[in-house]
Design a protein around this motif. Structure first.
Motif, PDB file in Angstrom:
ATOM      1  N   GLU A  44       0.851  -1.188   0.000  1.00 25.74           N
ATOM      2  CA  GLU A  44       0.000   0.000   0.000  1.00 25.74           C
ATOM      3  C   GLU A  44       0.885   1.236   0.000  1.00 25.74           C
ATOM      4  O   GLU A  44       2.103   1.144  -0.128  1.00 25.74           O
ATOM      5  N   GLU A  45       0.236   2.397   0.158  1.00 29.12           N
ATOM      6  CA  GLU A  45       0.980   3.650   0.201  1.00 29.12           C
ATOM      7  C   GLU A  45       0.863   4.295   1.579  1.00 29.12           C
ATOM      8  O   GLU A  45      -0.189   4.161   2.216  1.00 29.12           O
ATOM      9  N   PRO A  46       1.930   4.980   2.034  1.00 29.73           N
ATOM     10  CA  PRO A  46       3.212   5.121   1.364  1.00 29.73           C
ATOM     11  C   PRO A  46       3.963   3.791   1.323  1.00 29.73           C
ATOM     12  O   PRO A  46       3.941   3.019   2.284  1.00 29.73           O
ATOM     13  N   GLN A 392      13.612  -7.269  -7.399  1.00 24.26           N
ATOM     14  CA  GLN A 392      12.560  -8.163  -6.920  1.00 24.26           C
ATOM     15  C   GLN A 392      13.119  -9.548  -6.613  1.00 24.26           C
ATOM     16  O   GLN A 392      14.010 -10.040  -7.308  1.00 24.26           O
ATOM     17  N   THR A 393      12.572 -10.154  -5.580  1.00 24.77           N
ATOM     18  CA  THR A 393      12.985 -11.499  -5.177  1.00 24.77           C
ATOM     19  C   THR A 393      11.743 -12.355  -4.946  1.00 24.77           C
ATOM     20  O   THR A 393      10.614 -11.890  -5.064  1.00 24.77           O
ATOM     21  N   GLY A 394      11.964 -13.615  -4.598  1.00 25.28           N
ATOM     22  CA  GLY A 394      10.849 -14.505  -4.306  1.00 25.28           C
ATOM     23  C   GLY A 394       9.959 -14.691  -5.519  1.00 25.28           C
ATOM     24  O   GLY A 394      10.422 -14.812  -6.647  1.00 25.28           O
ATOM     25  N   ILE A 395       8.636 -14.678  -5.291  1.00 23.42           N
ATOM     26  CA  ILE A 395       7.702 -14.927  -6.384  1.00 23.42           C
ATOM     27  C   ILE A 395       7.678 -13.786  -7.399  1.00 23.42           C
ATOM     28  O   ILE A 395       7.142 -13.961  -8.507  1.00 23.42           O
ATOM     29  N   TYR A 396       8.238 -12.629  -7.053  1.00 22.67           N
ATOM     30  CA  TYR A 396       8.233 -11.501  -7.970  1.00 22.67           C
ATOM     31  C   TYR A 396       9.495 -11.423  -8.830  1.00 22.67           C
ATOM     32  O   TYR A 396       9.597 -10.558  -9.700  1.00 22.67           O
ATOM     33  N   ALA A 397      10.439 -12.317  -8.599  1.00 18.50           N
ATOM     34  CA  ALA A 397      11.684 -12.287  -9.372  1.00 18.50           C
ATOM     35  C   ALA A 397      11.423 -12.477 -10.858  1.00 18.50           C
ATOM     36  O   ALA A 397      12.186 -12.004 -11.705  1.00 18.50           O
ATOM     37  N   LYS A 398      10.324 -13.152 -11.193  1.00 25.28           N
ATOM     38  CA  LYS A 398      10.047 -13.427 -12.599  1.00 25.28           C
ATOM     39  C   LYS A 398       9.745 -12.179 -13.415  1.00 25.28           C
ATOM     40  O   LYS A 398       9.779 -12.221 -14.649  1.00 25.28           O
ATOM     41  N   CYS A 447       5.081   1.300  -9.043  1.00 24.60           N
ATOM     42  CA  CYS A 447       4.516   0.924  -7.752  1.00 24.60           C
ATOM     43  C   CYS A 447       4.389  -0.589  -7.635  1.00 24.60           C
ATOM     44  O   CYS A 447       4.483  -1.329  -8.624  1.00 24.60           O
ATOM     45  N   THR A 448       4.128  -1.053  -6.424  1.00 24.97           N
ATOM     46  CA  THR A 448       4.035  -2.496  -6.203  1.00 24.97           C
ATOM     47  C   THR A 448       2.816  -3.103  -6.896  1.00 24.97           C
ATOM     48  O   THR A 448       2.827  -4.284  -7.227  1.00 24.97           O
ATOM     49  N   LEU A 449       1.776  -2.298  -7.135  1.00 25.54           N
ATOM     50  CA  LEU A 449       0.627  -2.810  -7.875  1.00 25.54           C
ATOM     51  C   LEU A 449       1.028  -3.141  -9.303  1.00 25.54           C
ATOM     52  O   LEU A 449       0.650  -4.190  -9.840  1.00 25.54           O
ATOM     53  N   LEU A 450       1.803  -2.268  -9.915  1.00 27.44           N
ATOM     54  CA  LEU A 450       2.260  -2.535 -11.278  1.00 27.44           C
ATOM     55  C   LEU A 450       3.151  -3.769 -11.310  1.00 27.44           C
ATOM     56  O   LEU A 450       3.026  -4.621 -12.200  1.00 27.44           O
ATOM     57  N   VAL A 451       4.064  -3.876 -10.342  1.00 25.84           N
ATOM     58  CA  VAL A 451       4.945  -5.044 -10.283  1.00 25.84           C
ATOM     59  C   VAL A 451       4.114  -6.322 -10.179  1.00 25.84           C
ATOM     60  O   VAL A 451       4.368  -7.310 -10.876  1.00 25.84           O
ATOM     61  N   ALA A 452       3.097  -6.297  -9.324  1.00 32.76           N
ATOM     62  CA  ALA A 452       2.248  -7.478  -9.149  1.00 32.76           C
ATOM     63  C   ALA A 452       1.494  -7.807 -10.431  1.00 32.76           C
ATOM     64  O   ALA A 452       1.354  -8.986 -10.801  1.00 32.76           O
TER      65      ALA A 452
END
Length: 467
Positions: A44-46, A392-398, A447-452
């Motif tokens: 979330e933000e911030p 990014q690491t873990g499941i987001y490394a891809k 942002c983390t939403l875009l990464v997800a």
């Protein structure tokens, strides 16, 4: 002067995920032990990348609002804050100087020895008639195979409570590792059983998963004809929502490595940004979707599309927390994980003092004032997508495998309705709202939403190709 930063996980989907962190921040703020209390989140933000920019003072203590050590406390949070530390956090925490601020990062509150007292308090709430001769305690953790430290704190608390002698039996069970809670009846013999979830907040697991897995029907459930006869289970609320956790947080902060009773100074950049903002607000300011203007010695915030509407036709909010709670949902009641999306609800106005106005705008548009002011003075550092992806690491490394076309496709959907200009994607923003452009808000990093969503795009394409 000291800033306390509480770090939660947050969620792109569930507005309740942050409620426990908000509650503790409100409680600690009311106690006045710190000059400011700020929340930051992974989802979330911030965001974790922004939160240090939003603190007022140069003496900062950061406490992860997690129940145990693990991937987030040892890898994600230190990485995103720029602490230059990975792996287990020592008992005294980690201290670094970042951007002129002394930042102290502690262990998560859940590993503090006083959490055993919180577990006992929850147990007594659920079953006030605890008797050592016929009552068992179950300390229930989540468990994970990703980090061996995750279950350690559950076993430690169980052992402390076992030594206390208030229960006939003390057991540890988990949702996602052995011994699993579904088999509790094979091991627990006492007639009365108190089950305390060692979880940080009330959520899907405590409200749905745990009751469904073991057949609970409410706070009190009678199980007949089990291996050890009839047993009554008293199900408590999670430990992480107990008010006593605030005392644990304060003690962690005071014990933090390098903590100083003298505190720090006002952070100059933060001070200059908000001074400039208040100067604009003294006349009239258009910021994103809202108007800010003086009103009889106070300040008013309202949706720009409600300009000219009679006050009687608007709901009046008089606290920063009221603004926070009001703007987290859009007009359809749907959650707004990104605050600069163009879907701010209409039909309200806030009337606030100058200090409360600053906090309300922080809730309304987290980090926007600080980042816009820095960009206005050509001092905002941007992080290109490639650098964000590599981190990014873990499941987001891809997401590191995403093509520029995939990133842009997702960005059109995610960022298309956002007020911000994507500087990280080489878009140009010549003037910010500090120069009179209402929508002039920079976006320094994806942002983390875009990464997800990029991860989902890659996963979906990969699954489609496999099918």
């Amino acid at each position: 002067m000291r800033s306390l930063v509480l770090i939660g996980h947050g969620s792109h989907l569930n507005p309740e995920s942050a409620s426990a962190v908000y509650a503790y921040a409100d409680l600690l703020r009311a106690q006045g032990l710190f000059d400011e209390v700020v929340e930051g989140y992974w989802k979330e933000e911030p965001s974790l990348r922004q939160v240090l920019r939003t603190v007022q003072y140069t003496d900062v203590t950061v406490i992860p609002m997690f129940i145990s050590e693990g991937y987030f406390t040892e890898t994600v949070i230190p990485r995103e804050l720029g602490l230059g530390h990975q792996g287990p956090v020592p008992p005294q925490g980690v201290a670094r100087v970042i951007g002129g601020r002394t930042v102290r990062y502690t262990l998560p509150y859940g590993v503090h020895p006083r959490m055993s007292e919180v577990i006992l308090a929850r147990a007594r709430e659920a079953y006030p008639d605890i008797r050592a001769e016929d009552t068992a305690l179950i300390v229930l953790g989540h468990g994970t195979t990703r980090n061996e430290n995750s279950n350690k704190v559950v076993y430690q608390n169980a052992e402390r409570l076992r030594q206390g002698g208030e229960f006939a039996e003390v057991h540890t069970f988990f949702l996602d590792e052995e011994p699993k809670v579904v088999g509790w009846q094979e091991h627990v013999k006492a007639r009365h059983v108190v089950l305390v979830p060692f979880f940080a907040s009330e959520g899907w697991h405590t409200l749905e998963t745990i009751p469904e897995d073991i057949g609970l029907t409410g706070p009190v459930t009678v199980f007949e004809d089990g291996p050890h006869g009839t047993q009554t289970v008293y199900y408590s609320k999670p430990v992480g929502t107990h008010p006593a956790v605030a005392e644990v947080i304060v003690q962690l902060a005071e014990e933090a490595h390098g903590a100083s009773s003298q505190g720090g100074d006002i952070e100059r950049g933060h001070h200059d940004a908000w001074s400039a903002l208040m100067q604009l607000a003294s006349d009239s300011l258009r910021l994103g979707e809202v108007l800010v203007r003086p009103a009889d010695g106070l300040y008013e915030i309202r949706h720009a599309l409600d300009e000219g509407k009679a006050n009687e036709g608007l709901k009046t909010v008089v606290t920063p927390e009221g603004v926070r709670d009001h703007v987290r949902l859009d007009e359809r009641g749907e959650y707004r994980p990104v605050h600069t999306l163009r879907n701010l609800a209409r039909g309200w106005r806030a009337v606030l003092s100058a200090p409360d106005l600053q906090r309300a705008l922080h809730y309304l548009y987290p980090a926007v004032v600080e980042e816009s002011y820095a960009h206005h003075h050509h001092a905002l550092r941007c992080t290109p997508w490639a650098a964000t992806a590599r981190r990014q690491t873990g499941i987001y490394a891809k997401v590191q495998k995403a093509t520029p076309q995939q990133v842009e496709t997702v960005a059109r959907d995610v960022c298309g309705s956002c007020l911000k200009t994507r500087l990280w994607a080489d878009q140009v923003l010549n003037r910010t709202f500090f120069a009179g452009v209402p929508g002039g808000i920079p976006c320094a990093e994806a942002c983390t939403l875009l990464v997800a969503e990029v991860r989902e795009e890659i996963s979906g394409k990969a699954a489609a190709a496999h099918d």
